[in-house]
Scaffold this active site. Structure first.
Site, short mmCIF file in Angstrom:
data_model
loop_
_atom_site.label_atom_id
_atom_site.label_comp_id
_atom_site.label_asym_id
_atom_site.label_seq_id
_atom_site.Cartn_x
_atom_site.Cartn_y
_atom_site.Cartn_z
N ASP A 8 36.02 36.30 50.43
CA ASP A 8 34.67 36.87 50.44
C ASP A 8 34.07 36.73 51.84
O ASP A 8 34.65 36.09 52.72
CB ASP A 8 33.78 36.18 49.40
CG ASP A 8 33.52 34.71 49.73
OD1 ASP A 8 34.50 33.95 49.80
OD2 ASP A 8 32.35 34.33 49.93
N GLU A 35 43.55 33.56 46.39
CA GLU A 35 42.59 33.80 47.46
C GLU A 35 43.03 33.01 48.69
O GLU A 35 44.06 32.30 48.66
CB GLU A 35 41.17 33.38 47.02
CG GLU A 35 40.11 33.93 47.95
CD GLU A 35 38.66 33.73 47.47
OE1 GLU A 35 38.43 33.38 46.31
OE2 GLU A 35 37.76 33.97 48.31
N ASP A 65 51.36 37.21 42.76
CA ASP A 65 50.90 37.77 44.04
C ASP A 65 50.09 39.04 43.79
O ASP A 65 50.56 40.14 44.00
CB ASP A 65 52.12 38.04 44.93
CG ASP A 65 51.70 38.51 46.33
OD1 ASP A 65 50.52 38.36 46.67
OD2 ASP A 65 52.58 39.02 47.06
N HIS A 112 43.76 37.74 47.61
CA HIS A 112 42.40 38.17 47.28
C HIS A 112 41.59 38.02 48.57
O HIS A 112 40.99 36.98 48.83
CB HIS A 112 41.86 37.26 46.17
CG HIS A 112 40.50 37.64 45.68
ND1 HIS A 112 40.29 38.57 44.70
CD2 HIS A 112 39.26 37.21 46.04
CE1 HIS A 112 39.00 38.69 44.46
NE2 HIS A 112 38.35 37.88 45.27
O1 9MR Z 1 37.70 26.33 46.73
C1 9MR Z 1 36.79 26.30 45.66
C2 9MR Z 1 37.47 25.71 44.45
O2 9MR Z 1 37.85 24.38 44.69
C3 9MR Z 1 36.55 25.81 43.25
O3 9MR Z 1 37.24 25.39 42.09
C4 9MR Z 1 36.06 27.24 43.08
C5 9MR Z 1 35.11 27.43 41.91
O4 9MR Z 1 33.91 26.78 42.14
O5 9MR Z 1 35.42 27.69 44.27
C6 9MR Z 1 36.26 27.68 45.38
O6 9MR Z 1 35.56 28.12 46.47
C7 9MR Z 1 35.32 29.51 46.61
C8 9MR Z 1 33.90 29.63 47.13
O7 9MR Z 1 33.00 29.24 46.15
C9 9MR Z 1 33.57 31.02 47.66
N1 9MR Z 1 34.55 31.48 48.60
C10 9MR Z 1 35.91 31.46 48.08
C11 9MR Z 1 36.30 30.07 47.65
C12 9MR Z 1 37.76 30.02 47.18
O8 9MR Z 1 37.96 30.66 45.98
#
Ligand code: 9MR
Ligand code: ZN
Length: 543
Positions: free
Chosen positions: A152, A519, A510, A464
C-alpha cells in the site's frame, strides 16, 4: 522432466565456496548428483533420512554437498527429481544483496523514479500534495518523501523507524560490507549509497515531527488506494494523531542515525540529534501511553500496540549511546524493568533494538555488566531457537505456530538473533543456523520457492504490491521479500487459493490478491538486508 519433479530444494541465490550446502528433499532417494553446466556429475551426495517435519507435513531427506567448492553453475539431480540451477562462487550473494537494498529505492515516494536508476520500473512523482490533520483540516504540512510502507502507499512512522533500525544497525556492525558498494541509486557526494537511501526515509521522518516534539503516527489517505500507480493515487493525504510509540521510535532512530551520519555529515547528524532530544522531551512531558487506533473512516494500516515501554526504552537507550548523558541511561534502566523482550526486533516490539544500543556502545560509556546482561539474552534466545531449528526438517528456527502474517520477517529476525549472538560470542552453530534461515528464505522450504523477487529460478513474482500490478510489466520489481506462509487464514481470498488444513509452511500462494501471505513491506526487507550483510561480512571467515 515436469516441474512437479523439482523436488530438490536449494538456496537459489547460490552458495559461497565455504558454505555448508544442504539440499532438502521431501522424497525418498538414495543419493543426489551434483551436475555441472555440461551435465557432468562432479559429486554424488548420499541422502540421509531426517524424518517427518510437522510444520511442512513433509517426510524429509537431506543431501550435503558442501564438498563442492569449485566456482560454477550447477543443478542437483536424482532419477526424475531435480533442483533449480544455482551457482557456487565468491559473488553468490552479491545480486540478492544489491536487490534487497535497491528495493528501498523502488519504495520511494514523492519523487520521480527515472529509468537511469529504476530501469523499466519507473514512476512519476507521487503523494506530493500537502497533508492535513485528520481532526483539523486547517492544519496542513508538507510530508512528501520517504518510502511507501508496503504493497500500500501509506507511510507509517513506527514501521519506518524499525526498518531503519535494522538497516542502520546492519551498517554499524558491518560497515565494510556497505561502504564501498554502489547500489545504482542517485548519488550524494561524500555519502555511501546505502546511507543515501536511508537518508531518504530519515528526511521524511523529520517532516513528521511537530514543533513540540510530538510525531504524527502516520501519513496516509483515508483508505487504501486501488491497484494503481502511486502517481494516480490522488486522494487527500492525512496526518493521523501523535502516538507515544511514534514519538519514541522516532527519537530512537534519529539518535541512532546521529551516530552513523556524524562521520559523514556533521550538520545533518546534529539535526537528527536535536530532533531526537526534542522528542525525548515530549516523552518526559507525556508519561502516559498514547496508543493508536484508526479513527472512524480511516482504513489504512494502524500499527496498533498495547504499550510503549519497549519503545521508550529504545529511545532512551539510543539517546544515552549518542550523548553519554546518564539521565537518559537512568530512564532506560527504569523502563528495562518492565518484562518486555530485549531481543525482539519486530515492528511493534523493539526491545531488541534498545539492547543493541548497549551491546554496540562506545568504550568510554560502556557498562560491561549491562552489555553482558543484554548480550546473554541474545545468546539464550539463539540457544532456544537452535533447538527449534534442530528439530526442523528444513533447519528453520520456526515452530508450527510461527507461520503467521509476515512469517518471513520472523524467519529473518531469528536469523538476526543468531547473527548477533554469533558476534557477541562466536559460535559455529549460531552462524550456521543464521545461514540456514537465509537458505530457507531463498528456496530451502516446503514450497521450493525463493521469497525474493527476481532472485532464483523459482522466485515468486506476484506480490501484493500496487506498482508491481499497475505497471503491467510481467516481471516484478526485484529484491522484494514476500510476507510468506501464513496459516492463520486472515483474509477471505485464502479460501480460493489455500485449502483448509494445509500445513503451515505450505500456506502460501503466489497471488497478488493475498495480502496476508504475499505482500511486501519495508520492515520485511530490512532484516533480510541485515542477515545478508552479516553473511557477506563473514565471507572470508568461516561463517
Ligand atoms: O505487518 C503487519 C502484520 O504483522 C499484521 O498482522 C497485519 C494486520 O494488522 O498488518 C501488517 O501490516 C500491514 C500494515 O498495517 C499496512 N501496510 C501493509 C502491512 C503488511 O501487510
Ligand atoms: Zn508516493
Amino acid at each position: 522432466m515436469s516441474s512437479i519433479n523439482k523436488k530438490i530444494y536449494i538456496n537459489q541465490a547460490g552458495y559461497l565456496p565455504k558454505d555448508i550446502k544442504t539440499a532438502v528433499l521431501p522424497v525418498n532417494v538414495m543419493s543426489v548428483s551434483v551436475i555441472d553446466k555440461d551435465d557432468k556429475e562432479v559429486y554424488r551426495a548420499k541422502c540421509d533420512h531426517f524424518g517427518f517435519d510437522k510444520p511442512s507435513g513433509d517426510d524429509v531427506y537431506h543431501a550435503d554437498f558442501s564438498e563442492v567448492t569449485t566456482e560454477g553453475e550447477y543443478r542437483l539431480v536424482s532419477g526424475d527429481y531435480y533442483s533449480d540451477k544455482f551457482c557456487i562462487g565468491d559473488s553468490a550473494y552479491d545480486k540478492v544483496f544489491y536487490d534487497l537494498v535497491r528495493a528501498y529505492y523502488y519504495f520511494r515516494c514523492g519523487m520521480e523514479l527515472k529509468s537511469e536508476h529504476a530501469g523499466k520500473f519507473t514512476h512519476m512523482p507521487c503523494h506530493t500534495e500537502p497533508a492535513c490533520e485528520w481532526f483539523d483540516h486547517s492544519v496542513t504540512k508538507d510530508v512528501s518523501g520517504g518510502w511507501h510502507d508496503a504493497g500500500d502507499y501509506g507511510r507509517y512512522v513506527t514501521a519506518g523507524a524499525v526498518a531503519l533500525g535494522h538497516l542502520l544497525y546492519a551498517f554499524v556492525l558491518f560497515p565494510k560490507t556497505f561502504e564501498k558498494r554502489d547500489f545504482g541509486i542517485p548519488k550524494t557526494p561524500g555519502l555511501p549509497d546505502f546511507l543515501t537511501e536511508c537518508k531518504y526515509e530519515l528526511d521524511w521522518l523529520l517532516k513528521m515531527q511537530k514543533p513540540d516534539g510530538g510525531v504524527y503516527h502516520k501519513a496516509s489517505t483515508a483508505q487504501h488506494a486501488d491497484f494503481v500507480m502511486p502517481e494516480d493515487d490522488l486522494g487527500q493525504m492525512y496526518l493521523l494523531p501523535v502516538s507515544s510509540m511514534a514519538v519514541a521510535d522516532f527519537a530512537a532512530v534519529c539518535a541512532l542515525a546521529y551516530r552513523v551520519y556524524a562521520e559523514y555529515d556533521k550538520e545533518y547528524a546534529d539535526r537528527l540529534l536535536q530532533a531526537a532530544k526534542r522528542s525525548a522531551e515530549w516523552l518526559d512531558n507525556n508519561q502516559d501511553f498514547i496508543g493508536f487506533r484508526n479513527p472512524e473512516g480511516c482504513g489504512t494500516g494502524d500499527y496498533c500496540e498495547s504499550n510503549d515501554k519497549d519503545n521508550r526504552f529504545w529511545a532512551y537507550s539510543e539517546l544515552y549511546a549518542s550523548t553519554g548523558d546518564c539521565e537518559y541511561l537512568n530512564k532506560a534502566e527504569k523502563l528495562s524493568d518492565y518484562g518486555f523482550s530485549k531481543t525482539d526486533l519486530g515492528w511493534g516490539a523493539v526491545g531488541g533494538l534498545g539492547a543493541l544500543a548497549y551491546i554496540t556502545l562506545r568504550a568510554e560509556w560502556r557498562d560491561e555488566s549491562k552489555a553482558k546482561e543484554y548480550g546473554d539474552m541474545y545468546i539464550s534466545s539463539a540457544e532456544s531457537l537452535l533447538q527449534t531449528a534442530n528439530q526442523s526438517g528444513y533447519m528453520a528456527a520456526m515452530g508450527e505456530r510461527s507461520y503467521s502474517w509476515g512469517s518471513n520477517m520472523t524467519l529473518m529476525k531469528n536469523a538476526m538473533i543468531f547473527a548477533i549472538a554469533d558476534i557477541i560470542s562466536p559460535n559455529k552453530e549460531f552462524s550456521h543456523s543464521a545461514k540456514a534461515q537465509f537458505d530457507v528464505l531463498m528456496g530451502v522450504n516446503a514450497m521450493g520457492i525463493s521469497y525474493v523477487t527476481g532472485n532464483g529460478d523459482s522466485a515468486y513474482n506476484y506480490p501484493h504490491l500496487r506498482p508491481a500490478f499497475a505497471d503491467r510489466i510481467k516481471e516484478c520489481i526485484p529484491g522484494m521479500v514476500s510476507g510468506g506462509p501464513n496459516s492463520y487464514r486472515n483474509e477471505l481470498y485464502i479460501r480460493q487459493f489455500i485449502p483448509e488444513g494445509t500445513p503451515p509452511m505450505k500456506c502460501f500462494a503466489d497471488r497478488t490478491e493475498l495480502y496476508s501471505v504475499n505482500e511486501v513491506t519495508i520492515y520485511w526487507n530490512s532484516p533480510a538486508v541485515f542477515v545478508t550483510a552479516y553473511l557477506l561480512d563473514g565471507k572470508d571467515g568461516m561463517r
